[in-house]
Design a protein around this motif. Structure first.
Motif, PDB file in Angstrom:
ATOM      1  N   ASP A 190      88.893  60.567  63.699  1.00 15.62           N
ATOM      2  CA  ASP A 190      87.641  61.182  64.252  1.00 15.62           C
ATOM      3  C   ASP A 190      87.686  61.632  65.406  1.00 15.62           C
ATOM      4  O   ASP A 190      87.344  61.889  65.977  1.00 15.62           O
ATOM      5  CB  ASP A 190      86.444  60.004  64.211  1.00 15.62           C
ATOM      6  N   GLN A 192      74.763  58.770  66.386  1.00 13.87           N
ATOM      7  CA  GLN A 192      74.961  57.695  67.195  1.00 13.87           C
ATOM      8  C   GLN A 192      75.566  57.914  68.668  1.00 13.87           C
ATOM      9  O   GLN A 192      76.293  58.426  68.698  1.00 13.87           O
ATOM     10  CB  GLN A 192      75.914  56.400  66.591  1.00 13.87           C
ATOM     11  N   GLN A 250      78.965  64.267  66.037  1.00 16.26           N
ATOM     12  CA  GLN A 250      79.475  63.491  64.524  1.00 16.26           C
ATOM     13  C   GLN A 250      79.121  62.317  63.693  1.00 16.26           C
ATOM     14  O   GLN A 250      79.168  61.979  62.702  1.00 16.26           O
ATOM     15  CB  GLN A 250      81.357  63.616  64.357  1.00 16.26           C
ATOM     16  N   TRP A 251      78.887  61.330  64.440  1.00 16.80           N
ATOM     17  CA  TRP A 251      78.519  60.205  63.813  1.00 16.80           C
ATOM     18  C   TRP A 251      77.100  59.639  64.229  1.00 16.80           C
ATOM     19  O   TRP A 251      76.840  58.744  63.009  1.00 16.80           O
ATOM     20  CB  TRP A 251      78.896  59.219  64.880  1.00 16.80           C
ATOM     21  N   LYS A 293      89.694  54.939  60.902  1.00 22.30           N
ATOM     22  CA  LYS A 293      88.666  55.871  60.769  1.00 22.30           C
ATOM     23  C   LYS A 293      88.602  56.575  61.918  1.00 22.30           C
ATOM     24  O   LYS A 293      88.588  57.065  62.597  1.00 22.30           O
ATOM     25  CB  LYS A 293      87.628  55.026  60.573  1.00 22.30           C
ATOM     26  N   VAL A 335      82.425  62.822  70.029  1.00 23.48           N
ATOM     27  CA  VAL A 335      81.864  62.478  68.403  1.00 23.48           C
ATOM     28  C   VAL A 335      80.767  61.733  67.859  1.00 23.48           C
ATOM     29  O   VAL A 335      80.253  61.099  66.393  1.00 23.48           O
ATOM     30  CB  VAL A 335      83.297  61.074  68.500  1.00 23.48           C
ATOM     31  N   SER A 336      79.470  61.474  68.924  1.00 23.94           N
ATOM     32  CA  SER A 336      78.540  61.148  69.017  1.00 23.94           C
ATOM     33  C   SER A 336      77.875  62.263  67.827  1.00 23.94           C
ATOM     34  O   SER A 336      77.177  61.051  66.962  1.00 23.94           O
ATOM     35  CB  SER A 336      77.737  61.496  70.191  1.00 23.94           C
TER      36      SER A 336
END
Length: 321
Positions: free
Chosen positions: A269, A60, A57-58, A265, A54-55
């Motif tokens: 995710d 961040q 993907q984001w 969200k 997810v890091s």
């Protein structure tokens, strides 16, 4: 009355718009995920694996913070008092559903103070002994325990955790007396097993697989009713102890009061992350089954385990130390 009603309606609309906008811009800074156990355990491995996905993907950072102790209460309390803005989350194990029965006073409400996001994965627990243990089978261990009641002990990840309950269920169904030794997570339990301080340990799949592959430990049985795909040659506990069946699960929670758009969200995710080929392959190799549920399904699972294990814990008189 009409004026006040219109003002309330406008405020509700503004909050909804703000919530949607917040979800669309999320995250704009690092997201922290609490892990209630030491580094190296199953919860830690899962959190870091998903955090990496997810890091990216984001765009961040996802910071995994290990906050072990008190069966998860320390980390869970920290989450419950965090702002419901999505920047502080926690990956919990199935013991989250049973802590209320183990501690006379817990600093949060199991249901009201959290927002279920997704049931991420599950795994059988595994009964491990050292590679040089005299116990070659589960039957060997049960026979030894019956011959000398109270002479054997097992390590587990903490009072009321799935590994503790796995041992208590074995004691109950096999009618044997074993001493349950709590640790602050599965990794320290395996360390003492390897060091010879404890004769056996219940651990989840991700904690066990590396040592099994290295040949330092041997699996006597898995705790699910059928054999585990990642350990096809290891018997299920029910083959020697009829009626035995239990597992560990892991899920993602946020604080209570998260805006619906943000919850949607986050759930989307993380479920997407669970279902990426790389994560599914890694979890399967670790002995975990990827799930990735809806928030509603995870909420139902927590309630189901609360109802299932509560009476058992009370009847056994189990309390956290």
């Amino acid at each position: 009355m009409g004026s006040r009603f219109r003002m309330a309606a406008v405020a509700a609309v503004m909050c909804a718009v703000a919530g949607a906008a917040s979800a669309q811009s999320f995250p704009s800074k690092a997201v922290h995920i609490f892990v209630p156990y030491p580094a190296g355990g199953g919860v830690d491995v899962l959190a870091r694996t998903l955090g990496d996905v997810v890091s990216k993907q984001w765009g961040q950072s996802v910071v995994v913070e290990n906050r072990p102790g008190a069966g998860g209460l320390i980390a869970s309390q920290a989450l419950a008092t965090s702002p419901p803005d999505g920047y502080t989350l926690i990956v919990v194990a199935s013991g989250h559903a049973t802590n209320a029965f183990l501690y006379p006073k817990i600093p949060y409400d199991t249901f009201r103070d959290f927002t279920p996001i997704s049931l991420l994965a599950s795994s059988p627990n595994v009964l491990l002994v050292r590679a040089d243990s005299p116990f070659k089978t589960l039957g060997d261990m049960i026979a030894a325990a019956k011959a000398k009641p109270g002479s054997l002990s097992f390590a587990h990840a903490g009072t009321g955790t799935s590994t503790h309950l796995a041992g208590e269920l074995l004691k109950n169904l096999a009618k044997i007396d074993l001493d349950a030794i709590p640790y602050k997570g599965g990794a320290p339990a395996i360390n003492d097993l390897l060091g010879g301080q404890i004769p056996m340990s219940f651990n989840n799949g991700p904690e066990s697989i590396g040592q099994l592959q290295a040949g330092t430990v041997r699996a006597l049985a898995v705790t699910t009713a059928t054999r585990a795909p990642f350990l096809p040659d290891v018997p299920s506990m029910s083959e020697a102890v009829p009626g035995y069946d239990t597992e560990v699960w892991w899920g993602l929670l946020g604080p209570a009061g998260m805006p619906p758009e943000l919850l949607t969200k986050l759930s989307h995710d993380f479920v997407a992350a669970v279902n990426t080929d790389s994560v599914k392959e890694r979890l399967t190799k670790l002995g975990a089954v990827p799930i990735g549920s809806t928030p509603q399904q995870f909420d139902a699972k927590i309630h189901a385990d609360y109802d299932k294990w509560g009476p058992i814990i009370k009847a056994a008189g189990m309390t956290a130390e």
